[in-house]
Each structure stands twice: as structure tokens, then as C-alpha cells.
Design a protein around this motif. Structure first.
Motif, short mmCIF file in Angstrom:
data_model
loop_
_atom_site.label_atom_id
_atom_site.label_comp_id
_atom_site.label_asym_id
_atom_site.label_seq_id
_atom_site.Cartn_x
_atom_site.Cartn_y
_atom_site.Cartn_z
N ARG A 410 -2.83 -18.30 -3.49
CA ARG A 410 -3.82 -18.22 -2.40
C ARG A 410 -3.64 -19.46 -1.52
NH1 ARG A 410 -8.26 -15.93 -0.50
NH2 ARG A 410 -7.83 -14.04 -1.65
N TYR A 411 -3.70 -19.25 -0.20
CA TYR A 411 -3.49 -20.35 0.74
C TYR A 411 -4.65 -20.41 1.74
CZ TYR A 411 1.22 -19.72 -1.10
OH TYR A 411 2.29 -19.58 -1.95
N ARG A 412 -4.94 -21.63 2.17
CA ARG A 412 -5.98 -21.81 3.19
C ARG A 412 -5.28 -22.33 4.45
NH1 ARG A 412 -9.85 -25.19 0.74
NH2 ARG A 412 -8.36 -26.84 1.10
N ILE A 413 -5.59 -21.68 5.59
CA ILE A 413 -4.95 -22.07 6.85
C ILE A 413 -5.94 -22.88 7.68
CG2 ILE A 413 -3.83 -21.21 8.96
CD1 ILE A 413 -3.34 -18.58 7.38
N GLY A 414 -5.50 -23.97 8.21
CA GLY A 414 -6.34 -24.79 9.10
C GLY A 414 -5.53 -25.19 10.31
N VAL A 415 -6.21 -25.62 11.38
CA VAL A 415 -5.49 -26.02 12.59
C VAL A 415 -6.16 -27.26 13.18
CG1 VAL A 415 -6.82 -24.47 14.12
CG2 VAL A 415 -4.49 -25.14 14.74
N SER A 416 -5.38 -28.14 13.78
CA SER A 416 -5.94 -29.34 14.39
C SER A 416 -5.03 -29.79 15.52
CB SER A 416 -6.07 -30.46 13.34
OG SER A 416 -4.79 -30.76 12.83
N GLY A 417 -5.47 -30.82 16.25
CA GLY A 417 -4.63 -31.35 17.32
C GLY A 417 -5.37 -31.43 18.65
N LEU A 418 -6.44 -30.61 18.83
CA LEU A 418 -7.23 -30.67 20.06
C LEU A 418 -8.70 -30.66 19.66
CD1 LEU A 418 -5.35 -28.06 22.31
CD2 LEU A 418 -5.26 -30.55 22.51
N GLU A 419 -9.50 -31.38 20.38
CA GLU A 419 -10.92 -31.44 20.06
C GLU A 419 -11.57 -30.07 20.21
OE1 GLU A 419 -13.04 -34.41 22.24
OE2 GLU A 419 -14.84 -34.15 21.01
N GLY A 420 -12.30 -29.63 19.20
CA GLY A 420 -13.01 -28.35 19.25
C GLY A 420 -12.16 -27.16 18.84
N LEU A 421 -10.87 -27.38 18.53
CA LEU A 421 -9.97 -26.26 18.17
C LEU A 421 -10.45 -25.61 16.90
CD1 LEU A 421 -7.31 -25.35 19.57
CD2 LEU A 421 -6.08 -26.58 17.78
N LEU A 467 -4.05 -23.31 -2.58
CA LEU A 467 -5.31 -23.59 -3.27
C LEU A 467 -5.06 -23.71 -4.77
CD1 LEU A 467 -7.78 -21.29 -1.34
CD2 LEU A 467 -7.24 -23.69 -0.99
N PRO A 468 -5.64 -24.69 -5.37
CA PRO A 468 -5.39 -24.92 -6.79
C PRO A 468 -5.76 -23.71 -7.64
CG PRO A 468 -6.71 -26.68 -5.85
CD PRO A 468 -6.62 -25.61 -4.83
N GLN A 469 -4.89 -23.38 -8.55
CA GLN A 469 -5.18 -22.30 -9.51
C GLN A 469 -4.88 -22.85 -10.88
OE1 GLN A 469 -2.90 -18.85 -8.68
NE2 GLN A 469 -4.22 -18.20 -7.01
N GLU A 474 -2.63 -29.26 -5.73
CA GLU A 474 -2.64 -28.66 -4.41
C GLU A 474 -1.43 -29.15 -3.64
OE1 GLU A 474 -5.67 -28.46 -0.62
OE2 GLU A 474 -6.36 -29.14 -2.56
N HIS A 475 -0.89 -28.29 -2.79
CA HIS A 475 0.26 -28.69 -1.98
C HIS A 475 -0.01 -28.32 -0.54
CE1 HIS A 475 4.52 -29.88 -1.90
NE2 HIS A 475 4.48 -29.22 -0.76
N ARG A 476 0.37 -29.18 0.36
CA ARG A 476 0.08 -28.92 1.77
C ARG A 476 1.37 -28.89 2.58
NH1 ARG A 476 -4.50 -32.32 4.74
NH2 ARG A 476 -5.72 -30.67 3.80
N VAL A 477 1.45 -27.92 3.52
CA VAL A 477 2.58 -27.85 4.45
C VAL A 477 2.02 -27.97 5.86
CG1 VAL A 477 4.32 -26.30 5.44
CG2 VAL A 477 4.13 -26.50 2.97
#
Ligand code: SF4
Ligand code: SF4
Length: 487
Positions: A410-421, A467-469, A474-477
Motif C-alpha cells: 500500500r502506498y500513500r501519494i503526496g505532493v508539494s512544491g507550491l503553497e496551497g497545492l 506504508l508500513p506493513q 517505511e520507504h519514500r520515493v
């Protein structure tokens, strides 16, 4: 003279004194003389057979091994997935194959600099399959002189059945080899079931027959000609040789003058060296050369001549080693084995070893530390940017998540780089074991933050967390992309 007439110019030898040769045409093509190597036994032959067994057990056996309910080693080109025991590799891992090839190349340089043609003499597939094909030939047609008699004799029933039996055995080995080769790319059990019902696909037929025919032709007929004329390694290896490289040498100082003599005779009294000129070293040579003429590029370093000559020396009660592994420096200076071994650690060898150790360590390290999943981000070309509800600016992306583990993840997707994104689509996804999944991701920017950024693309970053199982780490890309804000 017409154009057609001028195409062939017959070469005529100069007339002999008596004029007999005048008018004869000399052919520039030399017919290949068939070589009938004699069987040989001994220490080096035993090593060669040990390597034949080892390499063939691995080659023929590996596709039948199972791992986690699947074929342990499988290069599944259709699914673009490569399984090597617990490793699941994707085309993006091509770098590992490149590194492996570089490691093999440097290992070859190193072994060649130290031990000469060790690879050619013991482990090269051409040597290994030729050894197997020659063994079959000897079992059916007999050893050297029996084979020569058979070939020169008329076609009798005896000759017909021996030749047929040999061909059947050779073709069977070739086809089995081709089948095994294809079994690394198509699950071999399925392939076997298809082969039994003649339900193989056209490409499977092609590769089985092609690889089978190559094995049959190279090991059954071309043999030493592959080493002499076709193998590029034979040509460039001299660049890796120096005067301290181990080669197979004939000790001319000890062996000459050569000549036959009774077994009990004292060679010194006869003015002879230790070579009894029995020609056995030539008869066992798979490339048909006489090692007593010195180092020749045709010598593949199989050491058959050492084994047979040692046998002759034993019978004559002379010390072994008239033909032996030595170095050019060792021979010219009369060095002992210990003196030659001291020259093994010379600058060229140390450089090869250091490079090999470095690349090997980097290869193992990166394999151990490699990410358990991979991500590719592709912008949706159909809708680069659009304004959606409440004036939000939306960009659409396609994420390919490749699970390199053999359990669902299972993976969790997040996004960043601009305020309010923010992410406007599902943020958690599950991917099947050793599978990849495409996910459509919608990213939105509120109007008040989009306003000052209009008319430009801006760098953003996707963050995908495994996500840890069951307590796993946990590993992040992190994957970079861009966000377009239209005018
Ligand atoms: S096998 Fe040994 S003794 Fe016989 S010809 Fe060759 S070098 Fe001489
Ligand atoms: S000369 Fe000796 S080592 Fe070289 S190919 Fe012939 S038999 Fe093998």
C-alpha cells in the motif's frame, strides 16, 4: 577484352626448372582439414569436465527451480519483468545488467592477465559444448583412429547406423539446449506442455530451432574454427597478455633435441632431450596445432597437451612438466613456480583487481539498498491545465507505481512544491505483488495562490510513501514534475 572476361585472373605459379608446373592454376582457398582429437585423461581434463558439469547443471537446471510459487529465474519480456530468485527487476533497472556486463568484462581482463586463456580452455560455452559433442562422438564412433578409419571407409551398415546415431544425439542435445534457453524467457513448464502438444508460438519455434542449430553447428562442426576465426576475444586478448601471463608452454631446453628411443635408454647418452616425438600432444589438440612450435594464437589453453605429455613422461620415468603452465619470463629466466607467482601481483593485475572490487562493491551495495518500489510520473498530455470548481487550477498526471516485492503493498501519494497545492484524487493505492499499476492523479492549486503564478510552469515534487506493513520500515520515493498555471 570484355568486362565478363576480366573478372577472374588465374594465378599461375612460375614455371619449374623442368617446366612441368607451367600452366597450373593455384587455388587461393585452402581446404579445412578435419581434426580428430584423441581422448585425453588427466588432472586438467578432470577440471574441464568438472566445469562442464557445473555450468551445464546451472544452465539446464536453473529454469526448473521454483521460488515463491513461480520460476526462480525468468526474464519475462512480455510483462517487462525479470525475476532472479527474490529480486524483481523492471526495465528501469537496466543499469544492473550494464554493471554486471562491466563486472564480467573486468573479471575476464583480470583472469586473462593472470592465467591467460583460462576462460577459453575451461568455461567458454564453445569449449563446453564441443567437449560434450566430442564425448558423444567418441562414445558412438570410437576414439581418434577408429573415427578416421570410419570416415575414410566405405558406407557400410555399421557406418550408417553410427553416423545416424551420432546425428540423432547431437540434434537432441541442440534442441534441448534451445528449449532450455527459451525457458529463461517463457515459463519452462508452460513451454514444455506446449512443446508436447506442438502448440508453441512462432517466436518460440524460431528461437528453439535457432539456438539449437547454433549449438549443433558450432559444437558439432565448426569447433576450433569458431575459436580461430570467429571469436573476437581470441583477437584482442593479446593486448591483455604480458611476459608474466600464465600460458601453456613447451620446455624446449629440456625437450630438444627430440627423438624416439627405447623406454630404458638414457637420453643423455643418445644426445636427446626428453621429448620422444610421439606426437600425442598434437593428436589431442582440439585446434590441431603443435605446441612445440611455441605460443600460437590458435592455442585455446585447454591443457590437453599437458595431460597427455605428463602421461608420456610418467611412462618414460622422466619428470612431469615438459609441457606446462609457465610464463614467458619464467621460461626465459628458468624461474621456479614460486618466482613466477611473485609476479602475479604486478601493476596491471592490481589495477584490474581494484577496479573490479570497486564496481563489484558498488553493484552489491546498490542492490542491497535498492528501493522496494519505483515510480514514474507522466504528465497527462491531453489536459495540461484546466480551471475547475471554485477557480482551482488543476493539472493531471499519470503515476506508474512498480512494486518490486512479492507481497501486496500500500502506498500513500503526496505532493508539494507550491503553497496551497493539494491532491484532489485518491491518495492511497494498493499494488499487487511484483506488479505495476497506473494511477491517475489530479493536483489542484487554489485561485489565490495561482494568481501570481499565471503563465508559467513551476517545479513540484511527488512524494510516494510505502506504508508500513507488519512492522517493515517505511520507504519514500520522491519524483519531480512541473505544474502549469495557465494565463
Ligand atoms: S607428448 Fe610430450 S613427448 Fe610426446 S611429442 Fe609431445 S612434447 Fe614430445
Ligand atoms: S596446444 Fe595444448 S593447450 Fe593449446 S589448444 Fe592445443 S592441446 Fe590445448
Amino acid at each position: 577484352m570484355s568486362r565478363t572476361e576480366s573478372k577472374i585472373i588465374a594465378l599461375r605459379p612460375a614455371a619449374a626448372d623442368n617446366g612441368d608446373a607451367a600452366g597450373q592454376t593455384v587455388s587461393l582457398y585452402q581446404k579445412q582439414q578435419k581434426i580428430y582429437p584423441r581422448a585425453v585423461h588427466g588432472w586438467f581434463a578432470a577440471w574441464r569436465w568438472a566445469l562442464v558439469w557445473l555450468t551445464q547443471l546451472v544452465f539446464y537446471g536453473l529454469p526448473w527451480l521454483q521460488w515463491n510459487g513461480r520460476q526462480a529465474v525468468l526474464f519475462d519480456l512480455a510483462a517487462r519483468r525479470f525475476y532472479i530468485f527474490g529480486l524483481v527487476l523492471y526495465p528501469q533497472d537496466f543499469i544492473y545488467l550494464t554493471a554486471l556486463l562491466v563486472i564480467c568484462a573486468y573479471a575476464l581482463f583480470l583472469f586473462t592477465a593472470v592465467g591467460g586463456r583460462l576462460w577459453c580452455g575451461y568455461a567458454c560455452p564453445q569449449t563446453v559444448y564441443t567437449e560434450i559433442y566430442m564425448w558423444v562422438e567418441r562414445k558412438i564412433e570410437g576414439d581418434r583412429s577408429a573415427r578416421m578409419r570410419l570416415d575414410q571407409g566405405p558406407w557400410t551398415f555399421q557406418k550408417l547406423w553410427r553416423k545416424t546415431a551420432k546425428q540423432v544425439a547431437w540434434v537432441a542435445i541442440g534442441l534441448w539446449t534451445g528449449f532450455t534457453f527459451v525457458g529463461y524467457f517463457t515459463p519452462i513448464k508452460t513451454l514444455g506442455a506446449e512443446a508436447l502438444t506442438l502448440g508453441l508460438g512462432p517466436w518460440e519455434w524460431f528461437w528453439i530451432l535457432f539456438y539449437g542449430l547454433a549449438t549443433y553447428g558450432n559444437a558439432g562442426y565448426l569447433r576450433e574454427q569458431v575459436c580461430k576465426y570467429m571469436c573476437p576475444y581470441a583477437r584482442f586478448q593479446s593486448a591483455m597478455f604480458d611476459r608474466d601471463t600464465m600460458i601453456i608452454t613447451y620446455d624446449a631446453t629440456r625437450g630438444e633435441p627430440r627423438g624416439s628411443r627405447p623406454r630404458k635408454a638414457n637420453p643423455k647418452q643418445l644426445g636427446l632431450g626428453h621429448c620422444i616425438d610421439c606426437s600425442l600432444c598434437v593428436q589431442v589438440c582440439p585446434t590441431g596445432i603443435d605446441i612445440r612450435n611455441g605460443l600460437q594464437y590458435e592455442c585455446i589453453g585447454c591443457a590437453a597437451c599437458i595431460d597427455v605429455c605428463n602421461g608420456v613422461m610418467d611412462k618414460m620415468n622422466y619428470p612431469r612438466g615438459l609441457i606446462r603452465y609457465s610464463t614467458q619470463n619464467g621460461m626465459s629466466h628458468g624461474w621456479t613456480r614460486a618466482q613466477m607467482f611473485k609476479r602475479v601481483l604486478r601493476p596491471r593485475v592490481l589495477v584490474y583487481t581494484a577496479i573490479l572490487a570497486f564496481i563489484g562493491a558498488a553493484f552489491v551495495g546498490s542492490l542491497v539498498l535498492r528501493s522496494p518500489f519505483k515510480v514514474d510520473v507522466i504528465r497527462d498530455r491531453g489536459a495540461l491545465a484546466r480551471i475547475v470548481e471554485d477557480g482551482y487550477v488543476e493539472n493531471v498526471y499519470r503515476l506508474q507505481i512498480m512494486n518490486a516485492l512479492e507481497q501486496p503493498e500500500r502506498y500513500r501519494i503526496g505532493v508539494s512544491g507550491l503553497e496551497g497545492l493539494r491532491l484532489a484524487s485518491e491518495s492511497q493505492v494498493e499494488v499487487e505483488p511484483a506488479a505495476s499499476r497506473w494511477v491517475v492523479v489530479r493536483v489542484q492549486l487554489p485561485p489565490q495562490h495561482a494568481e501570481p503564478l499565471r503563465g508559467h510552469t513551476h517545479p513540484i515534487e511527488f512524494r510516494i510513501d510505502r506504508l508500513p506493513q507488519g512492522g517493515q520500515t517505511e520507504h519514500r520515493v520522491l519524483e519531480r514534475s512541473t505544474f502549469l498555471v495557465p494565463r
